[in-house]
Design a protein around this motif. Structure first.
Motif, PDB file in Angstrom:
ATOM      1  N   UNK A   1       0.841  -1.173   0.000  1.00 57.31           N
ATOM      2  CA  UNK A   1       0.000   0.000   0.000  1.00 57.31           C
ATOM      3  C   UNK A   1       0.894   1.247   0.000  1.00 57.31           C
ATOM      4  N   UNK A   2       0.444   2.257  -0.698  1.00 56.88           N
ATOM      5  CA  UNK A   2       1.111   3.552  -0.678  1.00 56.88           C
ATOM      6  C   UNK A   2       0.282   4.471   0.214  1.00 56.88           C
ATOM      7  N   UNK A   3       0.936   5.313   1.003  1.00 58.99           N
ATOM      8  CA  UNK A   3       0.257   6.162   1.969  1.00 58.99           C
ATOM      9  C   UNK A   3       0.664   7.620   1.775  1.00 58.99           C
ATOM     10  N   UNK A   4      -0.276   8.519   2.061  1.00 56.75           N
ATOM     11  CA  UNK A   4       0.016   9.953   2.018  1.00 56.75           C
ATOM     12  C   UNK A   4      -1.082  10.706   2.768  1.00 56.75           C
ATOM     13  N   UNK A   5      -0.806  11.968   3.067  1.00 62.24           N
ATOM     14  CA  UNK A   5      -1.790  12.857   3.682  1.00 62.24           C
ATOM     15  C   UNK A   5      -1.967  14.070   2.789  1.00 62.24           C
ATOM     16  N   UNK A   6      -3.126  14.713   2.927  1.00 64.25           N
ATOM     17  CA  UNK A   6      -3.393  15.941   2.168  1.00 64.25           C
ATOM     18  C   UNK A   6      -4.167  16.908   3.056  1.00 64.25           C
ATOM     19  N   UNK A   7      -3.889  18.177   2.879  1.00 64.34           N
ATOM     20  CA  UNK A   7      -4.575  19.217   3.636  1.00 64.34           C
ATOM     21  C   UNK A   7      -5.739  19.752   2.816  1.00 64.34           C
ATOM     22  N   UNK A   8      -6.886  19.867   3.453  1.00 67.74           N
ATOM     23  CA  UNK A   8      -8.063  20.461   2.843  1.00 67.74           C
ATOM     24  C   UNK A   8      -8.519  21.593   3.740  1.00 67.74           C
ATOM     25  N   UNK A   9      -8.784  22.744   3.126  1.00 70.24           N
ATOM     26  CA  UNK A   9      -9.169  23.887   3.943  1.00 70.24           C
ATOM     27  C   UNK A   9     -10.221  24.734   3.282  1.00 70.24           C
ATOM     28  N   UNK A  10     -10.549  25.791   3.975  1.00 73.46           N
ATOM     29  CA  UNK A  10     -11.596  26.682   3.497  1.00 73.46           C
ATOM     30  C   UNK A  10     -11.011  27.722   2.547  1.00 73.46           C
ATOM     31  N   UNK A  11     -10.120  27.299   1.700  1.00 71.44           N
ATOM     32  CA  UNK A  11      -9.590  28.138   0.630  1.00 71.44           C
ATOM     33  C   UNK A  11     -10.161  27.593  -0.656  1.00 71.44           C
ATOM     34  N   UNK A  12     -10.950  28.382  -1.336  1.00 72.09           N
ATOM     35  CA  UNK A  12     -11.609  27.880  -2.534  1.00 72.09           C
ATOM     36  C   UNK A  12     -10.618  27.778  -3.679  1.00 72.09           C
ATOM     37  N   UNK A  13     -10.875  26.828  -4.548  1.00 72.38           N
ATOM     38  CA  UNK A  13     -10.049  26.576  -5.727  1.00 72.38           C
ATOM     39  C   UNK A  13     -10.867  27.004  -6.941  1.00 72.38           C
ATOM     40  N   UNK A  14     -10.697  28.247  -7.356  1.00 76.88           N
ATOM     41  CA  UNK A  14     -11.482  28.781  -8.460  1.00 76.88           C
ATOM     42  C   UNK A  14     -10.875  28.315  -9.779  1.00 76.88           C
ATOM     43  N   UNK A  15     -11.705  27.696 -10.599  1.00 74.67           N
ATOM     44  CA  UNK A  15     -11.257  27.188 -11.896  1.00 74.67           C
ATOM     45  C   UNK A  15     -12.240  27.598 -12.979  1.00 74.67           C
ATOM     46  N   UNK A  16     -11.835  27.412 -14.202  1.00 73.22           N
ATOM     47  CA  UNK A  16     -12.722  27.695 -15.334  1.00 73.22           C
ATOM     48  C   UNK A  16     -13.913  26.755 -15.307  1.00 73.22           C
ATOM     49  N   UNK A  17     -15.028  27.252 -15.771  1.00 72.57           N
ATOM     50  CA  UNK A  17     -16.204  26.399 -15.878  1.00 72.57           C
ATOM     51  C   UNK A  17     -16.991  26.826 -17.117  1.00 72.57           C
ATOM     52  N   UNK A  18     -17.852  25.952 -17.577  1.00 69.58           N
ATOM     53  CA  UNK A  18     -18.614  26.194 -18.788  1.00 69.58           C
ATOM     54  C   UNK A  18     -19.950  26.821 -18.440  1.00 69.58           C
ATOM     55  N   UNK A  19     -20.387  27.743 -19.277  1.00 76.79           N
ATOM     56  CA  UNK A  19     -21.756  28.269 -19.228  1.00 76.79           C
ATOM     57  C   UNK A  19     -22.057  28.851 -20.613  1.00 76.79           C
ATOM     58  N   UNK A  20     -23.341  28.946 -20.960  1.00 76.97           N
ATOM     59  CA  UNK A  20     -23.681  29.443 -22.295  1.00 76.97           C
ATOM     60  C   UNK A  20     -23.388  30.939 -22.437  1.00 76.97           C
ATOM     61  N   UNK A  21     -23.032  31.356 -23.664  1.00 76.60           N
ATOM     62  CA  UNK A  21     -22.830  32.779 -23.941  1.00 76.60           C
ATOM     63  C   UNK A  21     -24.160  33.491 -23.872  1.00 76.60           C
TER      64      UNK A  21
END
Length: 170
Positions: A1-21
């Motif tokens: 097994x491979x193991x790791x940890x990750x931090x998740x917080x209240x910092x939003x990850x703003x990315x591109x998203x689709x919507x109609x013109x």
């Protein structure tokens, strides 16, 4: 097994998203320094994933995670591959009888397939989201991790790197 940890917080990850013109999408952003941590161990041969959400990354939380993995797999002998984080040091941990720890070389996160699970989780479950509290974030994280734990095929497709599978079969 491979193991790791990750931090998740209240910092939003703003990315591109689709919507109609000509509509412009509105994405909220938040930067609050509240965090929780996800621990994960994955079997690359079958996509079996074990996760736990804990408040810190330290020796005590790592001990809880190791004990949980050992408890979930009582009849298996597990070699757990992990990075060289300070809280992974064997001297500060009581290793359960059915676990053995194997350290990755220093500064080599690219060798750990769990890193790609974090990328997939963040991309599919956390982009363009704002959480009202750390509890709301943890509820969402728990649901996302449970979905991933139950989808062995998806996990296997992310972590079954040919060089690891070949090394295991030799």
């Amino acid at each position: 097994m491979f193991q790791d940890e990750a931090r998740f917080g209240r910092i939003s990850d703003t990315r591109r998203c689709w919507c109609p013109k000509p509509i412009r999408p509105i994405c909220q952003a938040m930067v609050i320094q509240e965090y929780t941590y996800a621990y994960a161990a994955v079997s690359v041969s079958d996509g079996q994933l074990d996760t736990l959400i804990l408040p810190h990354v330290n020796g005590d939380c790592m001990q809880l995670f190791l004990n949980e993995v050992a408890y979930r797999h009582p009849n298996e002998r597990i070699v757990m591959v992990l990075d060289g984080a300070g809280w992974h040091q064997k001297e500060s941990l009581t290793i359960p009888d059915n676990l053995r720890l194997l350290q990755l070389p220093p500064y080599s996160p690219e060798l750990n397939p769990v890193e790609h699970l974090w990328d997939d989780l963040r991309e599919k479950s956390f982009h363009n989201r704002v959480f009202n509290s750390i509890d709301a974030l943890e509820v969402h994280l728990e649901a996302a991790l449970l979905d991933m734990e139950n989808d062995h095929q998806r996990v296997h497709s992310i972590v079954a790197w040919p060089w690891i599978i070949n090394a295991l079969s030799n």
